[in-house]
Write an enzyme that holds these catalytic residues in place. Structure first.
Site, mmCIF file in Angstrom:
data_model
loop_
_atom_site.group_PDB
_atom_site.id
_atom_site.type_symbol
_atom_site.label_atom_id
_atom_site.label_comp_id
_atom_site.label_asym_id
_atom_site.label_seq_id
_atom_site.Cartn_x
_atom_site.Cartn_y
_atom_site.Cartn_z
ATOM 1 N N HIS A 1 -5.025 -9.094 2.712
ATOM 2 C CA HIS A 1 -3.901 -8.194 2.654
ATOM 3 C C HIS A 1 -2.752 -8.229 3.312
ATOM 4 C CE1 HIS A 1 -3.385 -4.118 1.358
ATOM 5 N NE2 HIS A 1 -2.972 -3.657 2.384
ATOM 6 N N ASP B 1 0.783 -1.097 0.258
ATOM 7 C CA ASP B 1 -0.021 0.037 0.059
ATOM 8 C C ASP B 1 0.750 1.318 0.002
ATOM 9 O OD1 ASP B 1 -0.102 0.932 2.999
ATOM 10 O OD2 ASP B 1 -1.091 -0.924 3.264
#
Length: 324
Positions: A299, A101
């Protein structure tokens, strides 16, 4: 090969903490929010054993790396300046960058702005930088008027900071679980506007989990209890400024070798990069080398499936070293 070493230095006006292990071609691992260098703990040693010099910094404003209180200090030039300064400090002309991210987005910015300093990219979960037609915080506000939306909740300085700083252990345990392949992160959207993030997140089971122990969580809790969450939240608050800055290379392909590793249950890959994002890679990268999707993870893939992630990363790195 030995254990990793903790190092501290002054870079780009910041007091920077990073971990280093190994020798050979330089590999820099960049974390996102709410993470630390420690999110790469399963990869650092094996990559070093494979013959690479591995460096994992705490990113600007998180962990033991300092950061300004003003979100404008987290824009693209500031963050890429951190990476350039780190390379200079390490004595490296260029490095292979991998990240997740915000860390990966920083590497993408560096590859656009200074490709001569990037030997290759290994993207995890986030395949490219989104450039929506509207400013991202305006889009977040639209979503936040309909239901709880974490980015909108983060926007106003002092609100999320206060809530998260008051309960770091609860927040970190809940958000780590929510982002994993064992939970449904999007259930948070079922809550109305005005809900706090902690209340919107699904309840987390007690630790230990199969991929996270109580002691491992405690390291995150200790770091964020000391630093607070404002630095990490500022990475969101500067989104509109970065959106404007990134217009300079919108539509231009990144030229360095590119690899991607995703997971089948990642909410970022499913929601925040449009429809069929992996089909867009050749529109965004000049030299796509390989793409892998791992099952059984969300994630938090470096922690949920550490051996599989490490194995693929080593394979990609060795292909670069062999000139394939």
């Amino acid at each position: 090969m030995g254990e990793w070493e903790h190092r501290f230095c002054r870079i780009n006006g910041l007091d920077v903490h990073y971990v280093e292990q190994g020798s050979g071609p330089l590999v820099v691992l960049l974390h996102g929010f709410p993470h630390l260098w420690y999110s790469w703990r399963h990869q650092i040693g094996p990559l070093a054993e494979a013959g690479f010099r591995v460096v994992a910094p705490d990113m600007r404003g998180m962990g033991r790396t300092s950061g300004p209180r003003d979100c404008r200090g987290y824009d693209v030039p500031a963050v890429t300046g951190d990476l350039l300064g780190l390379l200079d400090h390490l004595g490296g002309r260029r490095a292979i960058f991998s990240g997740l991210d915000f860390g990966m987005f920083a590497a993408y910015d560096l590859a656009h702005r200074h490709p001569e300093r990037v030997a290759a990219l290994i993207g995890l979960q986030n395949p490219f930088i989104n450039q929506p037609e509207k400013p991202p915080l305006a889009l977040a506000a639209e979503a936040g008027r309909k239901h709880f939306y974490h980015i909108h909740y983060f926007i106003e300085p002092g609100v999320a900071d206060r809530d998260l700083d008051a309960a770091p252990r609860t927040f970190l345990q809940k958000v780590f679980f929510a982002l994993s392949g064992d939970a449904d992160y999007l259930s948070s959207w079922q809550h109305p506007p005005g809900t706090t993030y902690i209340d919107a997140l699904p309840e987390a089971p007690p630790l230990p989990w199969k991929w996270l122990s109580a002691a491992e969580l405690e390291l995150y809790v200790e770091n964020y209890s000391a630093s607070g969450f404002t630095g990490g939240l500022n990475w969101y608050r500067v989104s509109d400024i970065r959106w404007e800055q990134r217009k300079a290379y919108q539509g231009k392909k990144i030229t360095v070798p590119y690899f991607f590793i995703g997971s089948e249950k990642d909410v970022d890959l499913a929601v925040w990069h449009g429809k069929k994002p992996l089909e867009q890679l050749h529109q965004r990268y000049q030299d796509v080398r390989d793409v892998r999707i791992l099952d059984g993870a969300g994630h938090m893939m470096q922690m949920e499936r550490p051996d599989a992630v490490t194995e693929v990363m080593v394979e990609f790195l060795e292909s670069l070293r062999a000139g394939r």
